[in-house]
Design a protein around this motif. Sequence first.
Motif, short mmCIF file in Angstrom:
data_model
loop_
_atom_site.label_atom_id
_atom_site.label_comp_id
_atom_site.label_asym_id
_atom_site.label_seq_id
_atom_site.Cartn_x
_atom_site.Cartn_y
_atom_site.Cartn_z
N MET A 103 36.78 -74.29 -85.62
CA MET A 103 35.78 -74.41 -86.40
C MET A 103 35.14 -73.03 -86.93
N LEU A 104 35.16 -72.35 -85.98
CA LEU A 104 34.49 -70.57 -86.17
C LEU A 104 35.54 -69.97 -87.13
N ARG A 105 36.82 -70.28 -86.85
CA ARG A 105 37.98 -69.50 -87.59
C ARG A 105 37.86 -69.75 -89.11
N VAL A 106 37.74 -71.26 -89.34
CA VAL A 106 37.64 -71.56 -90.71
C VAL A 106 36.35 -71.18 -91.50
N ALA A 145 29.18 -79.57 -83.27
CA ALA A 145 29.56 -80.69 -82.23
C ALA A 145 30.24 -81.93 -82.87
N ILE A 146 30.97 -82.63 -82.12
CA ILE A 146 31.36 -84.04 -82.95
C ILE A 146 31.09 -85.25 -81.91
N ALA A 147 30.54 -86.25 -82.33
CA ALA A 147 30.59 -87.72 -81.48
C ALA A 147 31.22 -88.63 -82.45
N SER A 148 31.67 -89.63 -81.34
CA SER A 148 32.39 -90.72 -82.19
C SER A 148 31.85 -91.92 -81.98
N ASP A 149 31.92 -92.94 -82.55
CA ASP A 149 31.60 -94.43 -82.27
C ASP A 149 32.97 -95.06 -82.19
N ARG A 150 33.22 -96.34 -82.46
CA ARG A 150 34.43 -96.90 -82.37
C ARG A 150 35.28 -96.56 -83.44
N ASN A 151 34.82 -96.29 -84.56
CA ASN A 151 35.45 -96.11 -85.77
C ASN A 151 35.37 -94.91 -86.63
N PHE A 152 34.62 -94.17 -86.23
CA PHE A 152 34.37 -92.71 -86.87
C PHE A 152 33.98 -91.74 -85.92
N ASP A 153 34.32 -90.60 -86.72
CA ASP A 153 33.77 -89.25 -85.85
C ASP A 153 32.70 -88.51 -86.64
N TYR A 154 31.89 -88.10 -86.00
CA TYR A 154 30.71 -87.52 -86.91
C TYR A 154 30.55 -85.99 -86.26
N LEU A 155 30.76 -85.19 -87.26
CA LEU A 155 30.69 -83.68 -87.02
C LEU A 155 29.22 -83.34 -87.63
N VAL A 156 28.76 -82.41 -86.96
CA VAL A 156 27.47 -81.87 -87.15
C VAL A 156 27.64 -80.25 -86.86
N CYS A 157 27.15 -79.61 -87.91
CA CYS A 157 27.17 -77.99 -87.60
C CYS A 157 25.98 -77.60 -87.83
N ARG A 158 25.05 -76.55 -87.15
CA ARG A 158 23.99 -76.20 -87.29
C ARG A 158 24.01 -74.62 -87.71
N TYR A 159 23.30 -74.17 -88.50
CA TYR A 159 23.33 -72.96 -88.83
C TYR A 159 21.90 -72.14 -88.82
N THR A 160 21.80 -70.74 -88.40
CA THR A 160 20.77 -69.95 -88.56
C THR A 160 21.02 -68.56 -89.22
N SER A 198 41.70 -83.14 -87.75
CA SER A 198 41.65 -82.06 -86.69
C SER A 198 40.07 -81.29 -87.02
N HIS A 199 39.74 -80.45 -86.09
CA HIS A 199 38.50 -79.49 -86.44
C HIS A 199 38.69 -78.75 -87.52
N THR A 200 39.99 -78.01 -87.72
CA THR A 200 40.23 -77.37 -88.77
C THR A 200 40.00 -78.20 -90.28
N GLU A 201 40.92 -79.34 -90.42
CA GLU A 201 40.62 -80.24 -91.60
C GLU A 201 39.35 -80.64 -91.97
N MET A 202 38.63 -80.92 -90.70
CA MET A 202 37.06 -81.25 -91.05
C MET A 202 36.38 -80.06 -91.74
N ALA A 203 36.44 -78.96 -91.30
CA ALA A 203 35.71 -77.70 -91.93
C ALA A 203 36.21 -77.26 -93.13
N GLN A 204 37.70 -77.35 -93.29
CA GLN A 204 38.56 -77.28 -94.48
C GLN A 204 37.80 -77.86 -95.65
N LEU A 205 37.66 -79.25 -95.64
CA LEU A 205 37.17 -80.06 -96.54
C LEU A 205 35.71 -79.52 -97.03
N TRP A 206 34.91 -79.00 -96.33
CA TRP A 206 33.82 -78.11 -96.86
C TRP A 206 34.03 -77.09 -97.72
#
Length: 139
Positions: free
Chosen positions: A1-4, A110-125, A61-69
């Motif tokens: 995540m940090l690398r992307v 961080a990522i949390a999941s329910d039965r169907n989805f992954d939820y990614l949250v990034c916080r910034y300061t 993957s984590h990389t794919e998630m961040a790369q979409l942003w």
Amino acid sequence: MLRVHNAARAEVRAAPLVWNEALAVEALSWARQLAREGQMRHSGRPGHGENLWVGTRGAYSHTEMAQLWVDEKRLFVNRPTPDFSTTGNFADVGHYTQIIWPATSQVGCAIASDRNFDYLVCRYTAPGNVMGERAIPLR
């Protein structure tokens, strides 16, 4: 995540971000809340920027998630916030601009999941997307 994140920042000559574990803990708490609710919404936490992502559980993957942003840069134009999207829609590039925002120095995700989805949250300061300011300062 940090690398992307830092690769995107390097492209615009922004200083690299540093991982902040406290932000990651806060991000995990919010990701878990989103997974419990089964919906996406910003926390409204003052003093922090926030990027959200949701996708099919286990499909990205984590990389794919961040790369979409980061891929939002194709619609970015360096004008003052909120007029920085070629589409005229702030939301089309807001994740990308938060990632490259020059005053932002720390991130935690961080990522949390329910039965169907992954939820990614990034916080910034410090938070980005400050109205009237540019994501890439004019030099």
